[in-house]
Enzyme design. Structure first.
Site, short mmCIF file in Angstrom:
data_model
loop_
_atom_site.label_atom_id
_atom_site.label_comp_id
_atom_site.label_asym_id
_atom_site.label_seq_id
_atom_site.Cartn_x
_atom_site.Cartn_y
_atom_site.Cartn_z
N ASP A 242 -3.62 -6.56 -0.02
CA ASP A 242 -2.33 -6.81 0.63
C ASP A 242 -1.69 -8.04 0.01
OD1 ASP A 242 -0.17 -7.37 2.20
OD2 ASP A 242 -1.22 -7.22 4.11
N SER B 294 5.29 -1.34 15.42
CA SER B 294 3.85 -1.46 15.18
C SER B 294 2.98 -0.92 16.31
CB SER B 294 3.49 -2.92 14.93
OG SER B 294 4.07 -3.34 13.71
#
Length: 711
Positions: free
Chosen positions: A352, A328
Site C-alpha cells: 500500500d 467504507s
C-alpha cells in the site's frame, strides 16, 4: 191513454238499464280495487314490505374502535379517544346560510370551520353526511343536544379519534391516519372492502397505520333503528356490535428511540437498530421528523407548506427511502466475499504505497495515507482504500453482487412499512438495463474499483446496511426485519408473533467470519473508531465510513470551502457485545463529515443506553403471553436457500469514486499528500471507467423528492 202507458213503460226500462249499468260499473270498480289490493297485499307483499321497512327502519353503521399500538414495553404510541362532531345532511336543510347563523348562537363556529365546511359541501352529495365541526367538548355537546330540534338536518355524533401521544417521536414508523379520499374509496371498492368502512371517515395513510390497516381497522357493526317520518329515532330493532381492531405490539423501544432521536437533534440523517437474533427493529430514526397529529383531520395549508417545502425534507422516511453510497462500511462484506470466493487469503499482504494504479490511473487513499504491506485484518482496522481497490478487479462486479445480495444489499427486505426502495447493487446486467445508449451500457473494469469501497454506482438504504450488519453479527442467519412483533386479538387477548424463524442462512465458513469479526473488534479497540469507545463497559465491533456527495473531478476536498449540504456523509455500522450481539445498528449523518468523529459517538451512546446494567432485563424482551413462549422456534431454524435473483432498480445512478475516513494516527501510517492527476477526456475504448474514478468523485446520494399532493 195508451201512449201515456207506453211512455211510462219505456222510462221504466231505461231506468232499470241504467241501474244495471251503474251496478255493473260499480262491481267492476270494486273488482279492480280488490284485484289491486290482492296484487299489493299478496303478489307484491315481500318487495313492498321491504321498501316500507326501509322507509321506517334506518340502518346505522357503527364504526369499530381502531386497534392501539404500543412499544415492546407497553408504552402507548397510538390510541383513540371519544370525540363529538356536528354533521350536516344538506338535503334536510332549507337555507344553509340561515342555519349556520342560527347554529352559531348555540355552538361556536370558527371562520376556518365554515371555510372547510363549504369546501366539503361542494365535494359531496346532498344526502351525504358533511362534517361541520369536530372536537366539541361535553358542554357544547349537551347544549346542542338540548336545542337539536331547532336544526333539522344537523346531527350530533360521537366518534373515535386517533391520537399519537409521543408527538414527533417514531412518526415515520407509526405514520398517521387521514380522511378517506376518493382514491381510497376506489381502492376499497376494488378490494371489496368498502362495506367495512361505512360510517368510518379515516384510514391509514403512512407507516404502520397503512401497512397494518386491515388488522387495525376491525369490523364495522350496525344498528337497525325505527324512525318517524321526520327521521327521529323511535326504538332499536337489532344491533350487531362492531369488532374492534387488533392491537399491535411493536419491537420498537420508545426509550431507545427517543435517546437516538435526541442525538440527531439539529442534524439530518437516519439510524436503524436491530436485534440480530430475532430481527426486531429496536430503533428507527429519520431526522428531522414531523408531528403525525397534524394529519388526523386534514393538515392546514400553513403547516403543510412548512413540511413540504422544507429543504430538510422531514416527510421523507430516510432509512427506507433515502439511498446512499455507504463508503467504507461496505468493506467488511467485500473482505468476506474475497475469503469465501477464494480470491485472497487473510494473511496475504498487499503493498500500500498510498494508491492503487489500474489502467494508467491512480486511485488514492483518503488524505494520501500510506500503510505499506497490509493484510486483510490491518486493511479493515486502518481502512486502507488501496487494499480494497485491488480487491475489486479480483472479485469482479458480478461475483460481488451475487455474494452481498444475500446480506440484503440492493434487495427489498420486506419490513412492514410502505415505500421501501430497492436501491442499486450494481452488476453488468443492471447497467445494461439502467442505460439506453450502448456505450453507457458497457461495464468498465475501473468501475469495479470504486464499487469495492462502497462508492461508484452503489446506492443502499440505511435499513439494508443495518440488516446486513445484523446478519453478519448473527453469523449469516437472516432474520426478516420487522417492527410489529405481536398481533393481539381484542376479543380473546391472544397474541401471535409475526416472525418466528429465519428466512435463510448464508453458508459462511466460521474461520472466514472470525477474520472479519476480529478485525471489526479491533476497529473499535485500536482503529478508526477507538476514540468514540474509550471507557466502554462492553466490547463493540464496527466500521466507520464516509460517503462522498458530489464530484470534485480531481480537485482536493476542503471542508471549509464546501457548502454544508455538499459535504461528506458520516456513516457507522456496528454491533455489541461482540461475543454475544444484542444490538446491531447502522447510521448516517448527512453532510456530517467523518464517520469516526461524528457517527461513531452517536452509536456509542445508543449502545450505552441499550446495554446499561441499570436497564431491567425484562425490558429487552417483547412482552408476550406465556402460552406462546414455548411454541416459538429458536432463532437458528432450518436453513433455507438464499433469495432468488434480484430485480435491481433500473434508474441510472451517477458513478462516484473512492472515499474513506480520515485514518487516525497509527505507528505504521505515513501521510504523504500528493496532487491529484489532471482530468482527461473520455475514451470509450479505455478499459477503465471513463472519467468516473479519477480522484475523489462525489454523487448526490439522498434521493430528494417533494410531494406533489397533500395527504
Amino acid at each position: 191513454m195508451f201512449e201515456f202507458k207506453k211512455t211510462s213503460h219505456h222510462q221504466k226500462r231505461r231506468i232499470v238499464l241504467r241501474i244495471w249499468v251503474a251496478g255493473v260499473f260499480a262491481l267492476l270498480c270494486f273488482g279492480a280495487l280488490l284485484g289491486r289490493l290482492w296484487f299489493l297485499q299478496v303478489d307484491r307483499y315481500e318487495g313492498l314490505a321491504a321498501r316500507a321497512d326501509q322507509n321506517r327502519i334506518a340502518v346505522v353503521p357503527i364504526p369499530p374502535r381502531r386497534g392501539e399500538i404500543v412499544d415492546r414495553n407497553g408504552v402507548v404510541l397510538a390510541r383513540n379517544y371519544r370525540d363529538y362532531t356536528l354533521e350536516v345532511t344538506p338535503a334536510h336543510v332549507g337555507n344553509m346560510t340561515k342555519m349556520l347563523n342560527a347554529l352559531e348562537q348555540v355552538v361556536y363556529l370558527s371562520p376556518l370551520d365554515r371555510r372547510r365546511f363549504k369546501q366539503r359541501l361542494s365535494q359531496t352529495g346532498r344526502y351525504s353526511h358533511v362534517l361541520l365541526r369536530n372536537n366539541l367538548n361535553d358542554t357544547e355537546a349537551a347544549w346542542f343536544a338540548a336545542h337539536a330540534y331547532k336544526f333539522p338536518g344537523v346531527e350530533l355524533r360521537a366518534r373515535w379519534v386517533r391520537e399519537y401521544p409521543q408527538g414527533e417521536s417514531a412518526a415515520h414508523v407509526l405514520g398517521f391516519v387521514g380522511r378517506i379520499s376518493e382514491a381510497d374509496l376506489a381502492t376499497l371498492d376494488e378490494e371489496g372492502r368498502s362495506g367495512n368502512y361505512r360510517g368510518t371517515n379515516a384510514i391509514g395513510k403512512k407507516g404502520i397505520e397503512k401497512t397494518w390497516e386491515e388488522s387495525l381497522h376491525g369490523r364495522t357493526g350496525l344498528e337497525e333503528v325505527e324512525v318517524t317520518a321526520a327521521g327521529r329515532p323511535v326504538r332499536t330493532l337489532r344491533r350487531v356490535d362492531p369488532v374492534p381492531g387488533s392491537n399491535l405490539v411493536l419491537s420498537l423501544d420508545i426509550g431507545l428511540q427517543k435517546e437516538a432521536e435526541k442525538l440527531f437533534e439539529g442534524k439530518r440523517g437516519a439510524l436503524v437498530a436491530i436485534d440480530p437474533k430475532t430481527g426486531d427493529v429496536l430503533a428507527f430514526v429519520s431526522a428531522p421528523s414531523f408531528d403525525p397529529n397534524l394529519f388526523i383531520d386534514g393538515i392546514d395549508v400553513e403547516n403543510w407548506r412548512k413540511l413540504n417545502e422544507s429543504p430538510d425534507h422531514p416527510l421523507i422516511d430516510r432509512p427506507l427511502y433515502g439511498t446512499y453510497p455507504i463508503g467504507s462500511t461496505y468493506k467488511p462484506f467485500v473482505a468476506l466475499a474475497a475469503l469465501e470466493l477464494g480470491k485472497r487469503t487473510a494473511t496475504q499482504r498487499i503493498p500500500d504505497p498510498g494508491y492503487f494504479e489500474f489502467g494508467g490511473q491512480k486511485f488514492r487513499n483518503a488524505a494520501g495515507a500510506v500503510y505499506g504491506p497490509t493484510d486483510m485484518h490491518r486493511a479493515l482496522v486502518v481502512s486502507s482504500d488501496t487494499y480494497f481497490f485491488s480487491l475489486g478487479p479480483e472479485i469482479g462486479v458480478n461475483a460481488l453482487h451475487d455474494f452481498t445480495k444475500q446480506f440484503g444489499f440492493g434487495q427489498i427486505t420486506g419490513i412492514d412499512l410502505d415505500g421501501e426502495r430497492r436501491g442499486v447493487l450494481p452488476s453488468t446486467e443492471w447497467k445494461r438495463h439502467a442505460y439506453k445508449k450502448p456505450e453507457q451500457q458497457r461495464w468498465y473494469a475501473g468501475e469495479t474499483v470504486s464499487v469495492a469501497v462502497g462508492q461508484g454506482y452503489n446506492a443502499f438504504t440505511l435499513l439494508q446496511l443495518a440488516q446486513a450488519t445484523a446478519v453478519l453479527a448473527n453469523d449469516g442467519v437472516y432474520m426478516k426485519p420487522h417492527l410489529v412483533s405481536l398481533v393481539e386479538n381484542p376479543l380473546n387477548g391472544k397474541a401471535v408473533r409475526t416472525v418466528t424463524k429465519p428466512s435463510y442462512t448464508i453458508p459462511l465458513k466460521p474461520e472466514n467470519l472470525k477474520v472479519v469479526k476480529d478485525a471489526l473488534v479491533d476497529v473499535v479497540r485500536y482503529g478508526t473508531a477507538r476514540r468514540a469507545f474509550v471507557g466502554a463497559k462492553y466490547q463493540a465491533a464496527g466500521k466507520t465510513g464516509t460517503a462522498q456527495v458530489y464530484s470534485l473531478k480531481g480537485a482536493k476536498y476542503h471542508v471549509g470551502s464546501v457548502d454544508e449540504r455538499l459535504r461528506d456523509h458520516a456513516l457507522f455500522m456496528a454491533y455489541a457485545p461482540a461475543d454475544n450481539p444484542r444490538i446491531a445498528l447502522a447510521l448516517i449523518v448527512e453532510n456530517g463529515g467523518w464517520g469516526a468523529t461524528v457517527a461513531a459517538p452517536i452509536a456509542r451512546q445508543v449502545f450505552d443506553y441499550w446495554l446499561s446494567p441499570d436497564r431491567k432485563e425484562n425490558e429487552n424482551e417483547v412482552t408476550m403471553p406465556a402460552s406462546l413462549t414455548d411454541a416459538l422456534p429458536t432463532a437458528r431454524g432450518p436453513i433455507a436457500p438464499p433469495p432468488a435473483a434480484d430485480n435491481a432498480d433500473t434508474s441510472p445512478h451517477v458513478p462516484a469514486g473512492a472515499a474513506d475516513d480520515v485514518p487516525e494516527e497509527s505507528p505504521d501510517a505515513v501521510v504523504r499528500p500528493e496532487d491529484q492527476p489532471p482530468d482527461e477526456e473520455e475514451d470509450p475504448q479505455d478499459p477503465v471507467a471513463p472519467n468516473t474514478t479519477r480522484g475523489p468523485a462525489r454523487a448526490l446520494t439522498l434521493t430528494e423528492s417533494r410531494a406533489t399532493e397533500r395527504p
